[in-house]
Enzyme design. Structure first.
Site, PDB file in Angstrom:
ATOM      1  CG  ASP A 292      69.037 -39.274 -40.307  1.00 16.47           C
ATOM      2  OD1 ASP A 292      69.253 -38.337 -39.518  1.00 16.47           O
ATOM      3  OD2 ASP A 292      68.448 -40.314 -39.964  1.00 16.47           O
ATOM      4  CB  SER A 293      66.816 -35.051 -43.600  1.00 15.10           C
ATOM      5  OG  SER A 293      65.706 -35.936 -43.484  1.00 15.10           O
ATOM      6  N   GLY A 294      66.597 -36.175 -40.483  1.00 14.00           N
ATOM      7  CA  GLY A 294      65.652 -36.168 -39.364  1.00 14.00           C
ATOM      8  C   GLY A 294      64.230 -36.442 -39.810  1.00 14.00           C
ATOM      9  N   GLY A 295      63.973 -36.284 -41.115  1.00  9.74           N
ATOM     10  CA  GLY A 295      62.608 -36.434 -41.607  1.00  9.74           C
ATOM     11  C   GLY A 295      62.010 -37.798 -41.328  1.00  9.74           C
ATOM     12  CG  PHE A 296      62.754 -42.631 -41.735  1.00 12.81           C
ATOM     13  CD1 PHE A 296      61.796 -43.129 -42.609  1.00 12.81           C
ATOM     14  CD2 PHE A 296      63.209 -43.455 -40.717  1.00 12.81           C
ATOM     15  CE1 PHE A 296      61.307 -44.420 -42.472  1.00 12.81           C
ATOM     16  CE2 PHE A 296      62.725 -44.749 -40.572  1.00 12.81           C
ATOM     17  CZ  PHE A 296      61.775 -45.231 -41.453  1.00 12.81           C
TER      18      PHE A 296
ATOM     19  CG  HIS B  84      79.886 -62.555 -38.214  1.00 16.36           C
ATOM     20  ND1 HIS B  84      80.953 -63.214 -38.767  1.00 16.36           N
ATOM     21  CD2 HIS B  84      78.812 -62.879 -38.983  1.00 16.36           C
ATOM     22  CE1 HIS B  84      80.553 -63.915 -39.804  1.00 16.36           C
ATOM     23  NE2 HIS B  84      79.254 -63.733 -39.964  1.00 16.36           N
TER      24      HIS B  84
ATOM     25  CB  CYS C  23      84.859 -65.732 -37.341  1.00 12.48           C
ATOM     26  SG  CYS C  23      83.083 -65.598 -37.661  1.00 12.48           S
TER      27      CYS C  23
ATOM     28  CG  ASP D  76      71.238 -45.474 -44.210  1.00 12.86           C
ATOM     29  OD1 ASP D  76      70.726 -44.954 -45.219  1.00 12.86           O
ATOM     30  OD2 ASP D  76      70.592 -45.654 -43.153  1.00 12.86           O
TER      31      ASP D  76
ATOM     32  N   GLY E 212      62.146 -42.353 -49.917  1.00  9.92           N
ATOM     33  CA  GLY E 212      60.815 -42.922 -50.108  1.00  9.92           C
ATOM     34  C   GLY E 212      60.848 -44.348 -50.637  1.00  9.92           C
TER      35      GLY E 212
ATOM     36  CB  CYS F  72      84.725 -60.635 -37.716  1.00  9.35           C
ATOM     37  SG  CYS F  72      83.755 -61.897 -36.879  1.00  9.35           S
TER      38      CYS F  72
ATOM     39  CD  GLN G 271      60.766 -38.745 -50.278  1.00 12.70           C
ATOM     40  OE1 GLN G 271      60.134 -39.757 -50.547  1.00 12.70           O
ATOM     41  NE2 GLN G 271      61.644 -38.702 -49.266  1.00 12.70           N
TER      42      GLN G 271
ATOM     43  CG  ASP H  27      63.145 -36.445 -46.573  1.00 14.90           C
ATOM     44  OD1 ASP H  27      63.520 -36.310 -45.388  1.00 14.90           O
ATOM     45  OD2 ASP H  27      63.034 -37.552 -47.121  1.00 14.90           O
TER      46      ASP H  27
ATOM     47  CB  CYS I 175      84.552 -64.661 -40.943  1.00 21.03           C
ATOM     48  SG  CYS I 175      84.152 -63.012 -40.331  1.00 21.03           S
TER      49      CYS I 175
END
Lengths: 388, 388
Positions: B99-103, B343, B317, B274, B223, B314, B196, B153, B312
């Site tokens: 990711d951009s790091g902005g968040f 799971h 399970c 994500d 955003g 996994c 944005q 951003d 399931c």
């Protein structure tokens, strides 16, 4: 002489000679075969901390130990029985041994009171009051349904306990051994007796003779791997083991985990071991390697692109660098504990396999210096500063 | 129009019609192919918490997200570059997006000051002072070497930010988008731009037009997945996505994790997602199942012999009961977090596969009610009482 016949032990090497009492063996249990000398990883709460059964198989575990005291308190032995027993509960189909509960009752529980009949204690989890006696310890272990149960005993610290304390605890352990045998009913579960006697040669000898005279399926050697020196432990083993010469049963020294200590005890005739040491120190960032150990938290590993151990086939070493593991420990990422645990158990179980290989090849006494060097010269124990 | 050509996106279904803008696609990245719609598990510190790469492959992950801000601070992007890049560092050979790091700069760092040129902030780890600007964010991401980097951003909470704040942040994001593009050099790494505009239709539309007019390899819709209602998010998507009609690039909505929210965004034309949601709630004991969820800490599971989800495949399970998982959580055993995470990611990634299957079969609009029912009717988000 054998109570249930469910723990048949084959001795695959010739009788002991002057050079060593070490022996290669094969312990047949209801859930599978355990090649000895062997080390049992400890799964306190029905899980070897941070590993799943696939991990355990991958590191080469053939038998694990689970703690009767912990499982009795949480989630409860009756609950585990209702859910189909410990093997099904924890998804581990290979052999399991449950300990007697005696050690945890004495070391973990609060405000315990030991009398001739049993132990009253408070749970370390919620302060509730409980009582263990030989019959109850057997009932709990029968509900758990491991391959091997162990008779209820009263361990005491070997070095710091006075002779009178050791004598009383040993005497109680003998009476409790007979009561454990009388209480044990499950025909598909082996029962091991525990020798006590501390570091007093006459008490240790008398205890060995008495326990060996009872129809247990295996002989556990208790009251060691505590506060004694390696020399004191060796002396106690050299009292007990010769008295078991010709005895067809497997010998199990409870609580020993450092490869060097194990090598010495194998040399003195012990077959089976367990300890939280390799897994506990792994979670502190102590990685065992041939000849020593790495403290992965040391700054010098932050940029190290090499694996922890070049020729190691474990989940950690076959993919990741020391730098990545160092990062995971610094970031307190959960994966760190699993990878380090996989490595240390791989090292421990590979070390046992090397001992067995030397015994099979008939080169054990000659190979001892090499095994001793691999074990790290005693450097693999807990650091003084490590948390217990 | 495409900057580097390293993120070729194939659209495999016909153009949108009145019933849905959902589309089936295939994103070709340097390290592999990502079938879309797709969900990216989040590996904040170069590890999806408690999982190793084998686990990630087993749950069906084809791409993971790693956090630029976290890896910049620890272990450092230059260290990761020296160790061969992020793929080698974390042992994951399939696609990665950073990711951009902005968040994180805005949400985690202390005492941040945003100006027109960038952001000055204090590390949440040690209080040290750092500065991110578009050029530096790109430099860090080029050092990490993921398949996809994202332009720096300035996100703001969509609902609680006034129009002036949104307008200023959107304006800055546009200038930073151009500077990010100019700074980006790696020919083997794609670069996504971020739209944005908050919940203001005119600002959202203008931002979409501006970012889409730049030669990015993909369009991230930022955003959102913040404090807005689902209806507000839908309205913002219904402004942005139609403006991308005929645009050949992949569309990525950052931060959305609940299956129902994802289903709605897919329906409105988004391809990639994500979120930490499935992994974070797993570590709190919230297990996602068709139509709802289990809080495994609930007392009623302590004796439940059934698997968490009967069909399931996994790791949890296929071997263990609800009772065992409940026990592991109560005992705070590390294995609990790994099994629950396996799971929930299996559930999430299987849900994406079911969406793709419906799109491939041409039955997506018809299958929406069934998918919606499986998603649990919105019940899969964080409980009000869950820790963030």
């Amino acid at each position: 002489m054998i109570a249930t016949g469910v723990a048949r032990f084959e001795i695959l090497t010739p009788p002991a000679d002057a050079a060593s009492r070490a022996r290669l063996g094969r312990l047949h249990l209801p859930s599978g075969v355990v090649e000895t000398p062997q080390f049992m990883p400890v799964g306190t709460n029905a899980t070897v901390r941070s590993l799943d059964p696939d991990d355990l198989r991958e590191v080469g575990a053939s038998i694990v130990l689970a703690n009767t005291y912990h499982l009795y308190l949480r989630p409860g032995h009756e609950r585990i029985a209702r859910l189909g027993g410990l093997h099904r509960f924890m998804g581990w189909e290979r052999p399991i041994l449950t300990d007697s509960g005696g050690f945890q009752v004495v070391s973990l529980a609060d405000r315990r009171v030991v009398d001739d009949d049993g132990v009253t204690f408070r749970s370390h989890l919620d302060g509730s009051v409980h009582r263990f006696d030989p019959e109850h310890a057997i009932r709990v272990q029968e509900a758990l349904g491991a391959d091997v149960a162990v008779a209820f005993d009263q361990p005491v610290p070997p070095r710091s306990s006075g002779r009178a304390v050791v004598a009383q605890a040993t005497e109680r352990t003998h009476r409790w051994a007979e009561r454990s045998l009388a209480a044990h009913r499950r025909p598909d579960q082996a029962l091991f007796g525990i020798v006590q006697g501390g570091l007093e040669p006459d008490l240790r000898a008398a205890s060995t003779r008495l326990i060996a005279g009872l129809p247990f399926d295996g002989i556990a050697i208790g009251g060691l791997a505590g506060d004694e020196t390696p020399e004191q432990r060796a002396a106690a083993l050299d009292v007990a083991v010769p008295l078991l010469d010709g005895d067809p049963r497997v010998r199990y020294l409870m609580g020993l985990g450092s490869p060097l200590d194990i090598l010495d005890a194998v040399d003195r005739g012990v077959d089976l071991f367990d300890s939280v040491l390799p897994t506990r120190v792994a979670r502190n960032g102590q990685l065992w390697i041939p000849g020593g150990r790495l403290n992965i938290r040391n700054a010098r590993f932050a940029d190290d692109p090499e694996p922890v151990q070049v020729d190691c086939p474990c989940r950690l070493c076959r993919t990741f660098s020391r730098a990545y593991l160092a990062h995971l420990f610094r970031a307190q990422e959960l994966l760190a504990y699993r990878l380090a645990t996989c490595h240390n158990l791989t090292f421990s179980l590979d070390f046992m396999a090397r001992i067995r290989m030397a015994l099979r090849a008939g080169t054990f006494p000659a190979d001892r210096p090499g095994l001793r060097a691999r074990a790290g010269g005693g450097a693999l124990g807990l650091d003084a500063g490590d948390p217990a």
